[in-house]
Design a protein around this motif. Structure first.
Motif: not given
Length: 81
Positions: A17-24
């Protein structure tokens, strides 16, 4: 932040897994672009992936709301033989 599941050679290289900051709100292309920006050495591979959202392949026209999405997966192309 949203966790993405990885498969095949992406999982072997980057982990399960990876963790990303996605927009709303986001679409398939934005998921791929954010992942490719976070892992530029894997950009070519990431940009060829299929995207599954809540265990359904995302179409290019689908839009998603981050808070309503449970699972996102990047699935590299496969070949048979």
């Amino acid at each position: 932040m949203k966790e993405l599941k990885l498969f095949a050679y992406l999982a072997e290289t980057l982990g399960d897994t990876i963790t990303l900051q996605l927009p709303p709100t986001f679409d398939k292309e934005q998921i791929l672009q954010v992942a490719a920006a976070a892992y530029p050495l894997m950009k070519a591979e990431i940009m060829t992936c299929n995207v599954a959202v809540d265990q359904e392949f995302a179409a290019i026209t689908d839009t998603f709301v981050r808070e309503e999405v449970g699972e996102i997966a990047l699935i590299p192309p496969v070949s048979g033989g």
